[in-house]
Design a protein around this motif. Structure first.
Motif, PDB file in Angstrom:
ATOM      1  N   GLU A  63       0.819  -1.217   0.000  1.00 35.15           N
ATOM      2  CA  GLU A  63       0.000   0.000   0.000  1.00 35.15           C
ATOM      3  C   GLU A  63       0.855   1.271   0.000  1.00 35.15           C
ATOM      4  O   GLU A  63       0.345   2.364  -0.221  1.00 35.15           O
ATOM      5  CB  GLU A  63      -0.930   0.018   1.219  1.00 35.15           C
ATOM      6  CG  GLU A  63      -2.078  -0.976   1.149  1.00 35.15           C
ATOM      7  CD  GLU A  63      -1.612  -2.414   1.333  1.00 35.15           C
ATOM      8  OE1 GLU A  63      -0.726  -2.651   2.189  1.00 35.15           O
ATOM      9  OE2 GLU A  63      -2.116  -3.293   0.607  1.00 35.15           O
ATOM     10  N   GLY A  64       2.149   1.113   0.282  1.00 40.62           N
ATOM     11  CA  GLY A  64       3.019   2.282   0.361  1.00 40.62           C
ATOM     12  C   GLY A  64       3.191   2.807   1.773  1.00 40.62           C
ATOM     13  O   GLY A  64       3.756   3.890   1.972  1.00 40.62           O
ATOM     14  N   ASP A  65       2.738   2.032   2.756  1.00 42.22           N
ATOM     15  CA  ASP A  65       2.915   2.422   4.152  1.00 42.22           C
ATOM     16  C   ASP A  65       4.213   1.808   4.682  1.00 42.22           C
ATOM     17  O   ASP A  65       4.613   0.713   4.264  1.00 42.22           O
ATOM     18  CB  ASP A  65       1.728   1.920   4.981  1.00 42.22           C
ATOM     19  CG  ASP A  65       1.718   2.476   6.393  1.00 42.22           C
ATOM     20  OD1 ASP A  65       2.495   3.408   6.685  1.00 42.22           O
ATOM     21  OD2 ASP A  65       0.906   1.979   7.210  1.00 42.22           O
ATOM     22  N   PHE A  66       4.848   2.510   5.593  1.00 45.42           N
ATOM     23  CA  PHE A  66       6.050   1.987   6.233  1.00 45.42           C
ATOM     24  C   PHE A  66       5.622   1.139   7.427  1.00 45.42           C
ATOM     25  O   PHE A  66       5.564   1.604   8.568  1.00 45.42           O
ATOM     26  CB  PHE A  66       6.976   3.131   6.640  1.00 45.42           C
ATOM     27  CG  PHE A  66       7.569   3.842   5.456  1.00 45.42           C
ATOM     28  CD1 PHE A  66       8.747   3.393   4.875  1.00 45.42           C
ATOM     29  CD2 PHE A  66       6.931   4.941   4.899  1.00 45.42           C
ATOM     30  CE1 PHE A  66       9.288   4.032   3.767  1.00 45.42           C
ATOM     31  CE2 PHE A  66       7.467   5.589   3.792  1.00 45.42           C
ATOM     32  CZ  PHE A  66       8.643   5.130   3.226  1.00 45.42           C
ATOM     33  N   ALA A  67       5.292  -0.086   7.126  1.00 47.90           N
ATOM     34  CA  ALA A  67       4.812  -1.038   8.125  1.00 47.90           C
ATOM     35  C   ALA A  67       5.224  -2.426   7.670  1.00 47.90           C
ATOM     36  O   ALA A  67       5.380  -2.682   6.473  1.00 47.90           O
ATOM     37  CB  ALA A  67       3.293  -0.948   8.267  1.00 47.90           C
ATOM     38  N   GLY A  68       5.411  -3.321   8.643  1.00 50.38           N
ATOM     39  CA  GLY A  68       5.837  -4.665   8.266  1.00 50.38           C
ATOM     40  C   GLY A  68       6.228  -5.504   9.453  1.00 50.38           C
ATOM     41  O   GLY A  68       5.444  -5.684  10.384  1.00 50.38           O
ATOM     42  N   LYS A  69       7.462  -5.972   9.475  1.00 48.86           N
ATOM     43  CA  LYS A  69       7.898  -6.971  10.451  1.00 48.86           C
ATOM     44  C   LYS A  69       7.981  -6.438  11.876  1.00 48.86           C
ATOM     45  O   LYS A  69       7.848  -7.202  12.830  1.00 48.86           O
ATOM     46  CB  LYS A  69       9.277  -7.516  10.057  1.00 48.86           C
ATOM     47  CG  LYS A  69       9.303  -8.345   8.790  1.00 48.86           C
ATOM     48  CD  LYS A  69      10.715  -8.861   8.539  1.00 48.86           C
ATOM     49  CE  LYS A  69      10.802  -9.657   7.248  1.00 48.86           C
ATOM     50  NZ  LYS A  69      12.192 -10.128   6.994  1.00 48.86           N
ATOM     51  N   TYR A  70       8.215  -5.155  12.028  1.00 47.18           N
ATOM     52  CA  TYR A  70       8.514  -4.619  13.352  1.00 47.18           C
ATOM     53  C   TYR A  70       7.483  -3.572  13.759  1.00 47.18           C
ATOM     54  O   TYR A  70       6.772  -3.010  12.926  1.00 47.18           O
ATOM     55  CB  TYR A  70       9.926  -4.029  13.382  1.00 47.18           C
ATOM     56  CG  TYR A  70      10.979  -5.032  12.985  1.00 47.18           C
ATOM     57  CD1 TYR A  70      11.415  -5.997  13.884  1.00 47.18           C
ATOM     58  CD2 TYR A  70      11.505  -5.044  11.694  1.00 47.18           C
ATOM     59  CE1 TYR A  70      12.360  -6.945  13.515  1.00 47.18           C
ATOM     60  CE2 TYR A  70      12.453  -5.983  11.314  1.00 47.18           C
ATOM     61  CZ  TYR A  70      12.877  -6.936  12.230  1.00 47.18           C
ATOM     62  OH  TYR A  70      13.801  -7.876  11.860  1.00 47.18           O
ATOM     63  N   SER A  71       7.436  -3.322  15.045  1.00 48.32           N
ATOM     64  CA  SER A  71       6.468  -2.374  15.582  1.00 48.32           C
ATOM     65  C   SER A  71       6.783  -0.949  15.133  1.00 48.32           C
ATOM     66  O   SER A  71       7.936  -0.575  14.954  1.00 48.32           O
ATOM     67  CB  SER A  71       6.488  -2.439  17.110  1.00 48.32           C
ATOM     68  OG  SER A  71       5.699  -1.400  17.668  1.00 48.32           O
ATOM     69  N   ARG A  72       5.737  -0.153  14.968  1.00 47.31           N
ATOM     70  CA  ARG A  72       5.907   1.287  14.808  1.00 47.31           C
ATOM     71  C   ARG A  72       5.013   2.006  15.815  1.00 47.31           C
ATOM     72  O   ARG A  72       4.555   3.124  15.593  1.00 47.31           O
ATOM     73  CB  ARG A  72       5.629   1.745  13.378  1.00 47.31           C
ATOM     74  CG  ARG A  72       4.291   1.385  12.780  1.00 47.31           C
ATOM     75  CD  ARG A  72       4.071   2.122  11.457  1.00 47.31           C
ATOM     76  NE  ARG A  72       3.946   3.554  11.649  1.00 47.31           N
ATOM     77  CZ  ARG A  72       4.120   4.459  10.679  1.00 47.31           C
ATOM     78  NH1 ARG A  72       4.421   4.079   9.457  1.00 47.31           N
ATOM     79  NH2 ARG A  72       3.986   5.752  10.936  1.00 47.31           N
ATOM     80  N   GLU A  73       4.798   1.337  16.934  1.00 46.75           N
ATOM     81  CA  GLU A  73       3.906   1.854  17.969  1.00 46.75           C
ATOM     82  C   GLU A  73       4.349   3.212  18.494  1.00 46.75           C
ATOM     83  O   GLU A  73       3.528   4.059  18.840  1.00 46.75           O
ATOM     84  CB  GLU A  73       3.832   0.849  19.118  1.00 46.75           C
ATOM     85  CG  GLU A  73       2.871   1.220  20.225  1.00 46.75           C
ATOM     86  CD  GLU A  73       2.799   0.155  21.305  1.00 46.75           C
ATOM     87  OE1 GLU A  73       2.178   0.427  22.347  1.00 46.75           O
ATOM     88  OE2 GLU A  73       3.363  -0.935  21.107  1.00 46.75           O
ATOM     89  N   ASP A  74       5.670   3.441  18.553  1.00 47.63           N
ATOM     90  CA  ASP A  74       6.144   4.710  19.102  1.00 47.63           C
ATOM     91  C   ASP A  74       5.888   5.884  18.171  1.00 47.63           C
ATOM     92  O   ASP A  74       6.155   7.034  18.527  1.00 47.63           O
ATOM     93  CB  ASP A  74       7.630   4.639  19.466  1.00 47.63           C
ATOM     94  CG  ASP A  74       8.518   4.178  18.320  1.00 47.63           C
ATOM     95  OD1 ASP A  74       7.984   3.769  17.282  1.00 47.63           O
ATOM     96  OD2 ASP A  74       9.755   4.221  18.478  1.00 47.63           O
TER      97      ASP A  74
END
Length: 321
Positions: A63-74
């Protein structure tokens, strides 16, 4: 200035893994998002491209989002901000698959009516908050990647925010929602008379509006840029001892470049002096917070990359005669 920049980037390079990634990976989005931009403006294209390759493989989806294997909760509460910075760096480094696909996703977070960018991906409705800082960086990224109409909508948002202020001489409320309008809460306000404020809010607004004026030279954008940066310049002198001031040097430098009014140049130089004085001998910078006098490594990486980028911004603009 050149020596400080080189010392800073050497420190950043020393933090890289063999594949040019940086661990811990759970902070890849929240703390390492500005590294490609910093590497681009310091001539380290290979390291920047390799770091983006790590993102491409691990934290960048279809989709073009920087998301995947690791958390981006911060980074959830400022969702568009790291995306915007990563896209900006990718575009400077000519990694156009990332910048173009990333922009398609980023634009889904823009409120097409108000013009701001929603701070959270999971609340794009009437209660969703739009922030000056987050929206301004997204607007800068829109300009760089050729999305002028989206950038103009951010300009509309910043004009609306300015006009909604009840006491713009003393306070800048920086959050809006469709349901509440301008949110008048103390924690969502920059108080010019108080210390320890979010000085970057008016600073980045002025930087974006200056760039927008360059792209679309309408007087209202320059007037707004001057309004935002003059608010920042009115803030407590405490600002020149805090890293949150750095974006005000960016904004002031660009307003100087356009107007040649030396008041803005002198202020930008004061911010530049602060950045240079705050650098540690090893080359890094820190962002001390109330709860900690020893920031974690990932926090120093984040604030050091930002310092290097702002050295580039400020020195480029104040040396245009």
């Amino acid at each position: 200035m050149v020596e400080a920049r080189e010392r800073g980037v050497r420190w950043l390079l020393s933090q890289l893994n063999v594949d040019c990634s940086i661990s811990p990976y759970d902070h890849a989005i929240g703390s390492f998002y500005r590294l490609p931009w910093a590497f681009a403006v310091t001539g380290h294209s290979w390291e920047g491209a390799m770091l983006l390759e790590w993102f491409r493989r691990n934290m960048f989806n279809e989709e073009g989002d920087f998301a995947g294997k690791y958390s981006r909760e911060d980074a959830d509460g400022m969702y568009p901000y790291p995306n915007s910075n990563l896209i900006y760096g990718a575009h400077l480094l000519r990694q156009f698959d990332i910048s173009q696909k990333g922009m398609r996703f980023l634009l889904t977070l823009q409120d097409k009516e108000a013009g701001g960018f929603y701070s959270r991906k999971d609340n794009l409705g009437p209660t969703g908050e739009q922030d000056i800082w987050v929206s301004s960086q997204a607007g800068l990224t829109c300009l760089l990647t050729g999305r002028l109409e989206a950038a103009i909508r951010v300009g509309v948002f910043l004009e609306m925010m300015w006009n909604l202020q009840p006491d713009v001489e003393g306070k800048l409320y920086h959050v809006y929602s469709k349901k509440e309008g301008l949110i008048r809460e103390p924690r969502k306000c920059v108080d010019a008379g108080a210390p320890a404020q979010l000085y970057f809010q008016p600073g980045i607004a002025a930087a974006f509006l200056s760039r927008l004026y360059m792209a679309r030279p309408e007087r209202k954008y320059l007037d707004l840029a001057k309004g935002y940066i003059e608010f920042a310049m009115r803030c407590s002198d405490d600002k020149l001892s805090r890293p949150q001031v750095r974006k005000t040097g960016w904004g002031a430098g660009l307003v100087y470049q356009i107007t040649k009014d030396t008041r803005y140049r002198l202020y930008a130089m004061r911010v530049l002096d602060y950045i240079l004085d705050a650098q540690y001998p090893e080359g890094h910078w820190v962002n001390l917070i109330a709860s900690s006098t020893r920031p974690e490594r990932h926090q120093s990486i984040e604030t050091s990359a930002e310092a290097i980028v702002h050295l580039d911004h400020i020195t480029a603009s104040i040396n245009v005669y």
